[in-house]
Design a protein around this motif. Sequence first.
Motif, PDB file in Angstrom:
ATOM      1  N   VAL A   1      20.517  15.354  28.853  1.00  0.00           N
ATOM      2  CA  VAL A   1      21.097  16.345  29.771  1.00  0.00           C
ATOM      3  C   VAL A   1      20.911  15.897  31.216  1.00  0.00           C
ATOM      4  CG1 VAL A   1      20.944  18.728  30.584  1.00  0.00           C
ATOM      5  CG2 VAL A   1      20.757  18.236  28.140  1.00  0.00           C
ATOM      6  N   ILE A   2      19.715  15.417  31.555  1.00  0.00           N
ATOM      7  CA  ILE A   2      19.450  14.957  32.924  1.00  0.00           C
ATOM      8  C   ILE A   2      20.339  13.764  33.273  1.00  0.00           C
ATOM      9  CG2 ILE A   2      17.699  13.887  34.409  1.00  0.00           C
ATOM     10  CD1 ILE A   2      15.615  15.561  32.857  1.00  0.00           C
ATOM     11  N   THR A   3      20.512  12.848  32.316  1.00  0.00           N
ATOM     12  CA  THR A   3      21.370  11.689  32.539  1.00  0.00           C
ATOM     13  C   THR A   3      22.808  12.131  32.816  1.00  0.00           C
ATOM     14  OG1 THR A   3      19.987  10.349  31.078  1.00  0.00           O
ATOM     15  CG2 THR A   3      22.183   9.520  31.561  1.00  0.00           C
ATOM     16  N   ALA A   4      23.276  13.127  32.092  1.00  0.00           N
ATOM     17  CA  ALA A   4      24.626  13.644  32.322  1.00  0.00           C
ATOM     18  C   ALA A   4      24.746  14.261  33.713  1.00  0.00           C
ATOM     19  CB  ALA A   4      24.980  14.670  31.252  1.00  0.00           C
ATOM     20  N   LEU A   5      23.723  14.977  34.136  1.00  0.00           N
ATOM     21  CA  LEU A   5      23.743  15.574  35.479  1.00  0.00           C
ATOM     22  C   LEU A   5      23.794  14.491  36.549  1.00  0.00           C
ATOM     23  CD1 LEU A   5      21.148  18.469  35.060  1.00  0.00           C
ATOM     24  CD2 LEU A   5      23.624  18.685  35.322  1.00  0.00           C
ATOM     25  N   VAL A   6      23.031  13.423  36.354  1.00  0.00           N
ATOM     26  CA  VAL A   6      23.060  12.319  37.308  1.00  0.00           C
ATOM     27  C   VAL A   6      24.447  11.688  37.344  1.00  0.00           C
ATOM     28  CG1 VAL A   6      22.168  10.011  37.799  1.00  0.00           C
ATOM     29  CG2 VAL A   6      20.604  11.846  37.131  1.00  0.00           C
TER      30      VAL A   6
ATOM     31  N   VAL B   1      27.279  13.103  36.678  1.00  0.00           N
ATOM     32  CA  VAL B   1      28.179  14.040  37.366  1.00  0.00           C
ATOM     33  C   VAL B   1      27.998  13.939  38.876  1.00  0.00           C
ATOM     34  CG1 VAL B   1      28.659  16.481  37.761  1.00  0.00           C
ATOM     35  CG2 VAL B   1      28.352  15.634  35.432  1.00  0.00           C
ATOM     36  N   LEU B   2      26.757  13.934  39.336  1.00  0.00           N
ATOM     37  CA  LEU B   2      26.488  13.856  40.776  1.00  0.00           C
ATOM     38  C   LEU B   2      27.027  12.551  41.364  1.00  0.00           C
ATOM     39  CD1 LEU B   2      22.856  15.308  40.905  1.00  0.00           C
ATOM     40  CD2 LEU B   2      24.965  16.424  41.651  1.00  0.00           C
ATOM     41  N   VAL B   3      26.829  11.453  40.658  1.00  0.00           N
ATOM     42  CA  VAL B   3      27.327  10.167  41.139  1.00  0.00           C
ATOM     43  C   VAL B   3      28.852  10.173  41.231  1.00  0.00           C
ATOM     44  CG1 VAL B   3      27.562   7.717  40.547  1.00  0.00           C
ATOM     45  CG2 VAL B   3      25.333   8.844  40.353  1.00  0.00           C
ATOM     46  N   GLN B   4      29.509  10.717  40.232  1.00  0.00           N
ATOM     47  CA  GLN B   4      30.975  10.747  40.239  1.00  0.00           C
ATOM     48  C   GLN B   4      31.508  11.630  41.355  1.00  0.00           C
ATOM     49  OE1 GLN B   4      33.133   8.873  38.253  1.00  0.00           O
ATOM     50  NE2 GLN B   4      31.169   7.858  37.853  1.00  0.00           N
ATOM     51  N   PHE B   5      30.886  12.763  41.588  1.00  0.00           N
ATOM     52  CA  PHE B   5      31.335  13.640  42.670  1.00  0.00           C
ATOM     53  C   PHE B   5      31.138  12.975  44.031  1.00  0.00           C
ATOM     54  CE2 PHE B   5      30.791  17.787  40.091  1.00  0.00           C
ATOM     55  CZ  PHE B   5      32.114  17.687  39.673  1.00  0.00           C
ATOM     56  N   ARG B   6      30.031  12.258  44.156  1.00  0.00           N
ATOM     57  CA  ARG B   6      29.782  11.573  45.435  1.00  0.00           C
ATOM     58  C   ARG B   6      30.791  10.468  45.667  1.00  0.00           C
ATOM     59  NH1 ARG B   6      23.978   9.449  47.806  1.00  0.00           N
ATOM     60  NH2 ARG B   6      24.833   8.615  49.768  1.00  0.00           N
ATOM     61  N   LEU B   7      31.091   9.709  44.624  1.00  0.00           N
ATOM     62  CA  LEU B   7      32.075   8.632  44.760  1.00  0.00           C
ATOM     63  C   LEU B   7      33.438   9.179  45.159  1.00  0.00           C
ATOM     64  CD1 LEU B   7      31.200   6.358  41.692  1.00  0.00           C
ATOM     65  CD2 LEU B   7      30.782   5.871  44.109  1.00  0.00           C
ATOM     66  N   ARG B   8      33.785  10.339  44.628  1.00  0.00           N
ATOM     67  CA  ARG B   8      35.094  10.920  44.918  1.00  0.00           C
ATOM     68  C   ARG B   8      35.152  11.629  46.261  1.00  0.00           C
ATOM     69  NH1 ARG B   8      34.984   9.611  40.028  1.00  0.00           N
ATOM     70  NH2 ARG B   8      36.798   9.517  38.657  1.00  0.00           N
TER      71      ARG B   8
ATOM     72  N   LEU C   1      28.321   9.307  28.812  1.00  0.00           N
ATOM     73  CA  LEU C   1      27.017   9.906  29.124  1.00  0.00           C
ATOM     74  C   LEU C   1      27.144  11.407  29.326  1.00  0.00           C
ATOM     75  CD1 LEU C   1      25.599   7.236  31.611  1.00  0.00           C
ATOM     76  CD2 LEU C   1      24.846   7.648  29.256  1.00  0.00           C
ATOM     77  N   THR C   2      28.217  11.820  29.997  1.00  0.00           N
ATOM     78  CA  THR C   2      28.433  13.244  30.239  1.00  0.00           C
ATOM     79  C   THR C   2      28.735  13.987  28.945  1.00  0.00           C
ATOM     80  OG1 THR C   2      29.275  12.744  32.462  1.00  0.00           O
ATOM     81  CG2 THR C   2      29.814  14.910  31.542  1.00  0.00           C
ATOM     82  N   ALA C   3      29.559  13.397  28.088  1.00  0.00           N
ATOM     83  CA  ALA C   3      29.877  14.032  26.807  1.00  0.00           C
ATOM     84  C   ALA C   3      28.611  14.234  25.977  1.00  0.00           C
ATOM     85  CB  ALA C   3      30.888  13.182  26.039  1.00  0.00           C
ATOM     86  N   THR C   4      27.761  13.215  25.931  1.00  0.00           N
ATOM     87  CA  THR C   4      26.524  13.298  25.145  1.00  0.00           C
ATOM     88  C   THR C   4      25.586  14.349  25.718  1.00  0.00           C
ATOM     89  OG1 THR C   4      26.742  10.949  24.606  1.00  0.00           O
ATOM     90  CG2 THR C   4      24.594  11.973  24.239  1.00  0.00           C
ATOM     91  N   GLY C   5      25.426  14.354  27.036  1.00  0.00           N
ATOM     92  CA  GLY C   5      24.537  15.332  27.665  1.00  0.00           C
ATOM     93  C   GLY C   5      25.033  16.752  27.543  1.00  0.00           C
ATOM     94  N   LEU C   6      26.349  16.938  27.674  1.00  0.00           N
ATOM     95  CA  LEU C   6      26.904  18.284  27.546  1.00  0.00           C
ATOM     96  C   LEU C   6      26.726  18.825  26.134  1.00  0.00           C
ATOM     97  CD1 LEU C   6      30.239  18.097  29.599  1.00  0.00           C
ATOM     98  CD2 LEU C   6      28.250  19.525  30.101  1.00  0.00           C
TER      99      LEU C   6
END
Length: 501
Positions: free
Chosen positions: A471-476, A478-485, A105-110
């Motif tokens: 793009v919005i999906t990629a941002l979401v 990213v935010l989810v991954q940062f929160r999990l970590r 999802l991040t690759a596609t959004g970026l």
Amino acid sequence: MLLEFLVLLSALLAWAAFPPLGWGWLAPLALAPLLAAIRRVHTRRGAAFLGFSFGLLFYGSLTFWLTLIGFYVVVGLAVVMALFTAVFATALWSARSWEPVPWALTATGLWSAMELLRARFPLGGFRWGDMGYAIADIPWFRYAAKYVGTSGLTVITVALAAGLAIVVADRKQPWQPLAGAGALALFVALAGGMSMETADRTKLQVAVIQGSTPCPGAHCANENVLTFEQHLASTSELEADRFDLVVWPESSAQYQGDPVTNPERSEQIAQEARRLDAYILVGTSRGVSDTEWINANVVFNPDGEIIGEYVKRHPVPFGESVPARDFFDFIPDIARVPRDMVPGDGPVVFEVDDVTMGSVISFEGGFAKEPRQEVQAGAQFLVIATNESTYLETSAAEQFLRMTRMRAAENGMPVIHAALTGPSALFDANGNRFDETAIMSQGQLLGTISPRVREPTMYTRYGEWLAYLSVITALVAVLVQFRLRSEPPTSEDVEPIEALT
């Protein structure tokens, strides 16, 4: 060396997806090796190198026809484009350890964000090489552009490539991203294939005059006057009372041939309009001062009166206008552009019989923005007037044709592509090319188009919604991954330690 080979393979496949080969079905396969390499490379600097190398090779080979202007033009453009892919690769590298789904999802959004930015910056942007143009060679995807636009087709292309990259790069070979992307691609293709645009009842008889120049690809004495006379002579061969609209391409009536500032030239065109009982659109250029000029489409009605003009809004950087001219004065070829183009104020439409015509000029046809604005202003069909004589018989003309056909597919209406030295073409509302002329020749393109009389397409109304959603999906993600970590492990995440006995 394996990662460098993957990038080389990716650039080669991406080039092959566009003309001169034009194997658009390769587009998803083309990006997969690059994405796999970015997922496997060990350092951020290595990722940036891979991204930059891909951009330099792909965009340099794609636009090699620019060497007819100068080799430094290709190098300069490729370096700028490579900076975009280098930043993309660097950003995606930060997600290399993520699970397959959020990574895809991040690759596609970026990538979508990169193309959206590249369409606007720098200096108005550059859209050659957008992956959506390549995959549109597959008809059902092209037909779906009326829903998602060319940028939406890019989303599908990159999502498929990201799914393939996961299969290649991850030892466990998870198939979820590829399966999800495949389902999306299938849904979009079916939506396009099962809802093809049908011709409306209103018909317009059109004639495109491809009068060429006396010296294609070069400059010669009295060139502007002779070019005008060639187009006028070809128009005089048309049968009276047969056509509703006659189209002359960009640069067909410029400077000494400009009908706005030259009454004699204006009257010659007016006579033909009255004889044919038809509207005539002519492409002109004129100086407005010692340092400025405009590029315009001027329209005559069947009474021989000029009813208005559309002024080009999107100049070609360093081709029609030189930004920071004093800074770039050290480049000798800057002298080829002695004046800067003054952009027009906005969309302009013209009433042609009972339908409305919109027009854009050359470079603008490679972008979705200006043609879409013409349609939003009421246009029911589009004219794209162009002059690509500089690039002779290279792949530049075919690349541009495959871009302008998407303006038809996106807005669900016919497009008249009028080129000074060809090929000129007629596209139906699905972006299918149903007639064309030969390149580097004089000729006439005669045909019938069906202007759109229905409601605007989804793309016309909502634009690049799928690209922005990606793009919005990629941002979401990213935010989810940062929160999990960032969350500390809970007791359920820690295995209990048995007491010693």
